[in-house]
Write a protein that holds these residues in place. Structure first.
Motif, PDB file in Angstrom:
ATOM      1  N   GLU A  78      44.389  54.373  39.909  1.00 60.62           N
ATOM      2  CA  GLU A  78      45.695  53.792  39.596  1.00 60.62           C
ATOM      3  C   GLU A  78      46.792  54.850  39.604  1.00 60.62           C
ATOM      4  O   GLU A  78      47.933  54.560  39.970  1.00 60.62           O
ATOM      5  N   ALA A 106      40.357  43.689  35.119  1.00 57.39           N
ATOM      6  CA  ALA A 106      41.589  43.240  35.774  1.00 57.39           C
ATOM      7  C   ALA A 106      41.329  43.026  37.255  1.00 57.39           C
ATOM      8  O   ALA A 106      40.380  43.581  37.816  1.00 57.39           O
ATOM      9  N   THR A 107      42.192  42.236  37.857  1.00 56.67           N
ATOM     10  CA  THR A 107      42.221  42.043  39.304  1.00 56.67           C
ATOM     11  C   THR A 107      43.687  41.978  39.698  1.00 56.67           C
ATOM     12  O   THR A 107      44.446  41.225  39.086  1.00 56.67           O
ATOM     13  N   TYR A 108      44.072  42.773  40.690  1.00 62.69           N
ATOM     14  CA  TYR A 108      45.470  42.777  41.121  1.00 62.69           C
ATOM     15  C   TYR A 108      45.574  43.344  42.540  1.00 62.69           C
ATOM     16  O   TYR A 108      44.624  43.914  43.070  1.00 62.69           O
ATOM     17  N   SER A 109      46.758  43.191  43.143  1.00 64.17           N
ATOM     18  CA  SER A 109      47.046  43.757  44.458  1.00 64.17           C
ATOM     19  C   SER A 109      48.305  44.600  44.379  1.00 64.17           C
ATOM     20  O   SER A 109      49.209  44.313  43.597  1.00 64.17           O
ATOM     21  N   VAL A 110      48.344  45.643  45.212  1.00 62.78           N
ATOM     22  CA  VAL A 110      49.466  46.566  45.239  1.00 62.78           C
ATOM     23  C   VAL A 110      49.949  46.722  46.682  1.00 62.78           C
ATOM     24  O   VAL A 110      49.132  46.828  47.606  1.00 62.78           O
ATOM     25  N   SER A 128      43.836  45.722  47.164  1.00 68.65           N
ATOM     26  CA  SER A 128      43.372  44.786  46.134  1.00 68.65           C
ATOM     27  C   SER A 128      42.314  45.482  45.294  1.00 68.65           C
ATOM     28  O   SER A 128      41.355  46.040  45.833  1.00 68.65           O
ATOM     29  N   SER A 180      39.804  45.379  41.737  1.00 67.28           N
ATOM     30  CA  SER A 180      39.145  44.613  40.683  1.00 67.28           C
ATOM     31  C   SER A 180      38.237  45.579  39.938  1.00 67.28           C
ATOM     32  O   SER A 180      37.583  46.421  40.557  1.00 67.28           O
TER      33      SER A 180
END
Length: 147
Positions: free
Chosen positions: A87, A107-111, A124, A126
């Motif tokens: 991160e 967590a799960t997210y996209s950047v 992405s 996770s």
């Protein structure tokens, strides 16, 4: 120095050495191998029962190479360090280090629009870790969208 203080010092040292330019440079080189037609990814997974770490992928050369490096250079004991260090790379070092915690985190997210990467790349992420998770993991998929 008490044991808890020593552990925190060691964690900070380990995290900083892994999050230096080596991880970021290697991750960005890896991420740039994604194409519009073919994403790249990996799953880094710890196994506390035998204090090991493995990295699975889809057999692409860039995935094999990055996974081989991750297995040697990642924390086997603390998936939180691996997540935080990635991160830091995705945010160009703008994240504030969280205090050490034994709590379950996921967590799960996209950047997108990541400094140092092509602007058409999406990452992405996770992850799940914590003292009650027997196999903590960090999973990443990098894709390139047409623009």
């Amino acid at each position: 120095m008490n044991t808890k203080s020593l552990l925190l010092v060691l964690l900070c040292f380990t995290g900083n050495s892994f999050a230096d330019g080596t991880l970021c440079a290697r991750f960005k080189t890896f991420a740039e191998t994604a194409t519009v037609d073919s994403s790249v990814g990996f799953k880094l997974e710890s196994d506390w029962s035998n204090m090991s770490i493995k990295c699975t992928h889809n057999q692409k050369e860039s995935e094999k190479s990055f996974c081989s490096w991750l297995v040697v250079n990642s924390s086997k004991e603390f998936m939180r360090l691996n997540v935080t260090n990635l991160e830091q790379c995705l945010s160009n070092g703008n994240l504030i280090q969280n205090a050490f915690s034994y709590s379950k985190i996921s967590a799960t997210y996209s950047v997108t629009e990541i400094s140092g990467l092509s602007q058409d790349i999406e990452v992405s992420v996770s992850y799940q870790y914590g003292n009650d998770i027997p196999q903590p993991f960090l999973s990443v998929e990098v894709s390139r969208y047409g623009g």
